[in-house]
Enzyme design. Structure first.
Site, PDB file in Angstrom:
ATOM      1  N   PHE A 136      45.893  41.743  26.002  1.00  0.00           N
ATOM      2  CA  PHE A 136      47.161  42.048  26.672  1.00  0.00           C
ATOM      3  C   PHE A 136      48.285  41.486  25.816  1.00  0.00           C
ATOM      4  O   PHE A 136      48.392  40.266  25.643  1.00  0.00           O
ATOM      5  CB  PHE A 136      47.136  41.371  28.044  1.00  0.00           C
ATOM      6  CG  PHE A 136      48.408  41.398  28.852  1.00  0.00           C
ATOM      7  CD1 PHE A 136      48.672  42.440  29.721  1.00  0.00           C
ATOM      8  CD2 PHE A 136      49.309  40.332  28.798  1.00  0.00           C
ATOM      9  CE1 PHE A 136      49.826  42.439  30.519  1.00  0.00           C
ATOM     10  CE2 PHE A 136      50.454  40.321  29.595  1.00  0.00           C
ATOM     11  CZ  PHE A 136      50.708  41.383  30.440  1.00  0.00           C
ATOM     12  N   LEU A 138      51.971  40.757  25.420  1.00  0.00           N
ATOM     13  CA  LEU A 138      53.332  40.639  25.952  1.00  0.00           C
ATOM     14  C   LEU A 138      54.147  39.672  25.078  1.00  0.00           C
ATOM     15  O   LEU A 138      55.227  40.005  24.612  1.00  0.00           O
ATOM     16  CB  LEU A 138      53.291  40.145  27.401  1.00  0.00           C
ATOM     17  CG  LEU A 138      54.651  39.993  28.094  1.00  0.00           C
ATOM     18  CD1 LEU A 138      55.363  41.330  28.242  1.00  0.00           C
ATOM     19  CD2 LEU A 138      54.489  39.353  29.483  1.00  0.00           C
ATOM     20  N   PRO A 141      56.486  36.361  18.772  1.00  0.00           N
ATOM     21  CA  PRO A 141      56.845  35.093  18.110  1.00  0.00           C
ATOM     22  C   PRO A 141      58.171  34.529  18.622  1.00  0.00           C
ATOM     23  O   PRO A 141      58.300  33.320  18.806  1.00  0.00           O
ATOM     24  CB  PRO A 141      56.931  35.486  16.636  1.00  0.00           C
ATOM     25  CG  PRO A 141      56.019  36.665  16.499  1.00  0.00           C
ATOM     26  CD  PRO A 141      56.078  37.396  17.813  1.00  0.00           C
ATOM     27  N   TRP A 169      49.876  34.887  20.111  1.00  0.00           N
ATOM     28  CA  TRP A 169      49.171  34.105  21.132  1.00  0.00           C
ATOM     29  C   TRP A 169      48.357  35.006  22.063  1.00  0.00           C
ATOM     30  O   TRP A 169      48.385  34.799  23.278  1.00  0.00           O
ATOM     31  CB  TRP A 169      50.140  33.284  21.988  1.00  0.00           C
ATOM     32  CG  TRP A 169      50.850  32.203  21.275  1.00  0.00           C
ATOM     33  CD1 TRP A 169      52.186  32.105  21.085  1.00  0.00           C
ATOM     34  CD2 TRP A 169      50.267  31.054  20.654  1.00  0.00           C
ATOM     35  NE1 TRP A 169      52.479  30.963  20.380  1.00  0.00           N
ATOM     36  CE2 TRP A 169      51.324  30.300  20.108  1.00  0.00           C
ATOM     37  CE3 TRP A 169      48.963  30.581  20.499  1.00  0.00           C
ATOM     38  CZ2 TRP A 169      51.104  29.105  19.428  1.00  0.00           C
ATOM     39  CZ3 TRP A 169      48.747  29.409  19.827  1.00  0.00           C
ATOM     40  CH2 TRP A 169      49.813  28.678  19.304  1.00  0.00           C
ATOM     41  N   LEU A 247      50.751  39.793  35.598  1.00  0.00           N
ATOM     42  CA  LEU A 247      50.732  38.326  35.549  1.00  0.00           C
ATOM     43  C   LEU A 247      50.533  37.734  36.935  1.00  0.00           C
ATOM     44  O   LEU A 247      49.880  36.704  37.092  1.00  0.00           O
ATOM     45  CB  LEU A 247      52.018  37.790  34.911  1.00  0.00           C
ATOM     46  CG  LEU A 247      52.194  38.123  33.429  1.00  0.00           C
ATOM     47  CD1 LEU A 247      53.511  37.563  32.904  1.00  0.00           C
ATOM     48  CD2 LEU A 247      51.051  37.596  32.585  1.00  0.00           C
ATOM     49  N   GLY A 347      35.600   5.774  30.046  1.00  0.00           N
ATOM     50  CA  GLY A 347      35.800   4.891  28.906  1.00  0.00           C
ATOM     51  C   GLY A 347      35.644   5.652  27.599  1.00  0.00           C
ATOM     52  O   GLY A 347      36.056   6.814  27.490  1.00  0.00           O
ATOM     53  N   GLU A 371      50.858  32.206  30.832  1.00  0.00           N
ATOM     54  CA  GLU A 371      51.126  32.891  32.106  1.00  0.00           C
ATOM     55  C   GLU A 371      52.290  32.233  32.837  1.00  0.00           C
ATOM     56  O   GLU A 371      52.281  32.105  34.060  1.00  0.00           O
ATOM     57  CB  GLU A 371      49.884  32.854  32.997  1.00  0.00           C
ATOM     58  CG  GLU A 371      48.656  33.353  32.299  1.00  0.00           C
ATOM     59  CD  GLU A 371      48.330  34.768  32.658  1.00  0.00           C
ATOM     60  OE1 GLU A 371      49.056  35.351  33.474  1.00  0.00           O
ATOM     61  OE2 GLU A 371      47.357  35.286  32.103  1.00  0.00           O
TER      62      GLU A 371
HETATM   63  C1  LIG Z   1      45.908  29.766  24.115  1.00  0.00           C
HETATM   64  C2  LIG Z   1      46.959  30.722  24.557  1.00  0.00           C
HETATM   65  C3  LIG Z   1      46.616  32.005  24.959  1.00  0.00           C
HETATM   66  C4  LIG Z   1      47.614  32.917  25.313  1.00  0.00           C
HETATM   67  N1  LIG Z   1      47.252  34.218  25.664  1.00  0.00           N
HETATM   68  C5  LIG Z   1      48.236  35.143  25.843  1.00  0.00           C
HETATM   69  C6  LIG Z   1      47.885  36.539  26.039  1.00  0.00           C
HETATM   70  O1  LIG Z   1      46.703  36.902  26.121  1.00  0.00           O
HETATM   71  N2  LIG Z   1      48.896  37.458  26.112  1.00  0.00           N
HETATM   72  C7  LIG Z   1      50.213  37.097  26.034  1.00  0.00           C
HETATM   73  O2  LIG Z   1      51.070  37.988  26.098  1.00  0.00           O
HETATM   74  N3  LIG Z   1      50.568  35.787  25.872  1.00  0.00           N
HETATM   75  C8  LIG Z   1      49.616  34.818  25.762  1.00  0.00           C
HETATM   76  N4  LIG Z   1      49.956  33.483  25.567  1.00  0.00           N
HETATM   77  C9  LIG Z   1      51.374  33.153  25.418  1.00  0.00           C
HETATM   78  C10 LIG Z   1      51.947  32.333  26.551  1.00  0.00           C
HETATM   79  O3  LIG Z   1      52.100  33.115  27.696  1.00  0.00           O
HETATM   80  C11 LIG Z   1      53.255  31.694  26.039  1.00  0.00           C
HETATM   81  O4  LIG Z   1      52.889  30.684  25.115  1.00  0.00           O
HETATM   82  C12 LIG Z   1      54.090  31.131  27.173  1.00  0.00           C
HETATM   83  O5  LIG Z   1      54.614  32.156  27.964  1.00  0.00           O
HETATM   84  C13 LIG Z   1      55.241  30.253  26.651  1.00  0.00           C
HETATM   85  O6  LIG Z   1      55.954  30.918  25.644  1.00  0.00           O
HETATM   86  P1  LIG Z   1      56.272  30.145  24.274  1.00  0.00           P
HETATM   87  O7  LIG Z   1      55.005  29.562  23.759  1.00  0.00           O
HETATM   88  O8  LIG Z   1      57.004  31.095  23.390  1.00  0.00           O
HETATM   89  O9  LIG Z   1      57.202  28.941  24.693  1.00  0.00           O
HETATM   90  P2  LIG Z   1      58.802  29.007  24.917  1.00  0.00           P
HETATM   91  O10 LIG Z   1      59.141  30.161  25.783  1.00  0.00           O
HETATM   92  O11 LIG Z   1      59.458  28.884  23.583  1.00  0.00           O
HETATM   93  O12 LIG Z   1      59.042  27.678  25.736  1.00  0.00           O
HETATM   94  C14 LIG Z   1      59.143  26.387  25.124  1.00  0.00           C
HETATM   95  C15 LIG Z   1      59.545  25.387  26.198  1.00  0.00           C
HETATM   96  O13 LIG Z   1      60.828  25.725  26.709  1.00  0.00           O
HETATM   97  C16 LIG Z   1      60.786  25.813  28.118  1.00  0.00           C
HETATM   98  N5  LIG Z   1      61.735  26.846  28.575  1.00  0.00           N
HETATM   99  C17 LIG Z   1      61.821  28.135  28.173  1.00  0.00           C
HETATM  100  N6  LIG Z   1      62.799  28.774  28.840  1.00  0.00           N
HETATM  101  C18 LIG Z   1      63.345  27.875  29.695  1.00  0.00           C
HETATM  102  C19 LIG Z   1      64.377  27.923  30.677  1.00  0.00           C
HETATM  103  N7  LIG Z   1      65.048  29.060  30.956  1.00  0.00           N
HETATM  104  N8  LIG Z   1      64.658  26.798  31.360  1.00  0.00           N
HETATM  105  C20 LIG Z   1      63.978  25.656  31.142  1.00  0.00           C
HETATM  106  N9  LIG Z   1      62.990  25.547  30.231  1.00  0.00           N
HETATM  107  C21 LIG Z   1      62.680  26.638  29.521  1.00  0.00           C
HETATM  108  C22 LIG Z   1      59.352  26.187  28.442  1.00  0.00           C
HETATM  109  O14 LIG Z   1      58.997  25.805  29.776  1.00  0.00           O
HETATM  110  C23 LIG Z   1      58.581  25.396  27.403  1.00  0.00           C
HETATM  111  O15 LIG Z   1      58.379  24.088  27.854  1.00  0.00           O
HETATM  112  C24 LIG Z   1      48.969  32.534  25.285  1.00  0.00           C
HETATM  113  C25 LIG Z   1      49.309  31.223  24.919  1.00  0.00           C
HETATM  114  C26 LIG Z   1      48.328  30.318  24.573  1.00  0.00           C
HETATM  115  C27 LIG Z   1      48.711  28.920  24.173  1.00  0.00           C
END
Ligand SMILES: Cc1cc2nc3c(=O)[nH]c(=O)nc-3n(C[C@H](O)[C@H](O)[C@H](O)COP(=O)(O)OP(=O)(O)OC[C@H]3O[C@@H](n4cnc5c(N)ncnc54)[C@H](O)[C@@H]3O)c2cc1C
Length: 392
Positions: A136, A138, A141, A169, A247, A347, A371
């Protein structure tokens, strides 16, 4: 790894609220995890590899499309059975549950709900048996918490669509046969497209060096002028609400899954506390260790009740996005805290692969992020109760 002696806690006799079918489904999943997952999962997590040999077993316990109707190969179960299956799988490993969640809620669900009959017939039976695995796409980068900002796009070329962009991701990406990909059309509206492995210009490089979800394969989806047949567009829903609907279903499964990870950590720590002797008595006899265990079982019990009630609401088609957010956020946070406390109770042994706790703890770092992050779910609750948007 130690033999799997797991015994599920049920402090409030919540089993009394389950049907015979719920218990049968759960028991089949639990036995399968004990037999086919627990003995091998530590080794696969250590070598950072998804154990592909468990795909058939996942299909057999109904983990691929538990609530998808039987006419499309799904198990035709209710939402509570779906939750219980996710709980049992995540009791084994969050990475394995992630594979099942993606296949069911993020690939089969949109094809079932937003696809046409030809798409359902073509894809769902093969996804239900695991003959085809899905991913999936969504997240990008530069667009994670804010998926509406995505730049992946497609142009109408008359007899096909031309897809360009990249997703990051993505669980199951390295080995998926099909990907449900969210991309903008020329007017900026988001649509789902089914992209198949083998289409020219479509590649899925694996993401390495993860300390979390090591037994789940994660990668990118790259689209370089991919010609997507027009019949691969999901016709029945578009806009950001389409991927968010998927989601909702996956987050609901996570709310149950996290209970499984927490139960495993609690059960392991409880057993260890009765066996491990220090200062001439079992460590479970010390008040500080009892405080940890008592708080763990209290939090697990609250999470079980939350998930069950949410399942009832889902069965009645009444669960809101905000209710699902609350349960996902609470239950994953509960599990990650229990994993941390349970690890301390073991431990030095707690940091080894002899026990499952450290693996759960590392896995849950992804579960609390994907998610919708912990903070994003709080904002969803905040918006729901105040009517004021604090996202931007
Ligand atoms: C192992 C793994 C598997 C995954 N699998 C999938 C998948 O199958 N398909 C898919 O589409 N995605 C997948 N993801 C992606 C995942 O959904 C995203 O990593 C997640 O949505 C967060 O996005 P980001 O990493 O870009 O963090 P960012 O959006 O950059 O967030 C960074 C920090 O900023 C905070 N933040 C962002 N916006 C705000 C706001 N408005 N107010 C306050 N705080 C904020 C966030 O809470 C977070 O702490 C996966 C991720 C991982 C780690």
């Amino acid at each position: 790894m130690k033999p799997d002696l797991f015994e599920a806690p049920d402090y409030y006799n919540i089993d009394d609220l389950l049907s015979e079918e719920h218990k049968l489904v759960r028991s089949a999943a639990r036995e399968w995890v004990k037999r086919d997952v627990s003995p091998i999962i530590e080794e696969y997590a250590q070598k950072a590899e998804f154990p592909k040999q468990i795909i058939n077993g996942l299909a057999e316990i109904g983990a691929f499309g538990p609530y998808i109707p039987a006419e499309y190969g799904g198990a035709g179960l209710d939402q509570i059975s779906y939750g219980l299956i996710m709980q049992e799988i995540e009791r084994g490993d969050s990475g394995v549950r992630s594979t099942a969640s993606v296949q069911s809620s993020l690939v089969m669900y949109p094809i079932w709900k937003y696809g046409n009959e030809a798409q359902r017939q073509k894809y769902l039976p093969k996804l239900a048996t695991g003959e085809w695995m899905g991913s999936f796409g969504l997240t990008e980068p530069d667009h994670g918490s804010n998926p509406g900002g995505m730049t992946t796009n497609f142009k109408d070329m008359g007899d096909h669509y031309l897809l360009n962009g990249a997703k990051m991701w993505i669980s199951n990406a390295p080995f998926c046969n099909v990907a449900v990909v969210w991309a903008k059309d020329e007017s900026g509206r988001i649509h789902g497209l089914i992209v198949e492995r083998g289409m020219e210009g479509f590649s899925t490089p694996e993401t390495h060096n993860k300390w979390s979800l090591r037994a789940s394969a994660t990668g990118e989806l790259i689209f370089d002028n991919v010609k997507v047949p027009k019949e691969n567009l999901l016709p029945n829903k578009s806009g950001l609400g389409a991927p968010l609907g998927c989601l909702d279903s996956a987050r609901y499964g996570i709310a149950w899954g996290a209970i499984g990870a927490a139960m495993d950590c609690y059960d392991t720590a409880l057993r260890y506390s009765k066996e491990r002797m220090q200062f001439g008595k079992p460590i479970g006899g010390f008040q500080l260790q009892q405080k940890k265990l008592a708080e763990m079982i209290t939090e697990i019990t609250k999470a079980q009740l939350l998930a069950l009630r949410l399942g009832q609401l889902k069965n009645d088609d009444r669960a809101t996005t905000a209710q699902i957010s609350m349960a996902k956020r609470n239950n994953v946070d509960m599990a990650i805290n229990i994993a941390r406390e349970a690890r301390q109770m073991l431990g030095g042994m707690g940091i080894t692969g002899e026990y499952s706790i450290m693996r759960h703890s590392m896995n849950l770092e992804s579960v609390i992020t994907y998610e919708g992050t912990h903070d994003i779910h709080l904002l969803i609750t905040g918006l729901d109760i105040t009517g004021l948007n604090a996202f931007k």
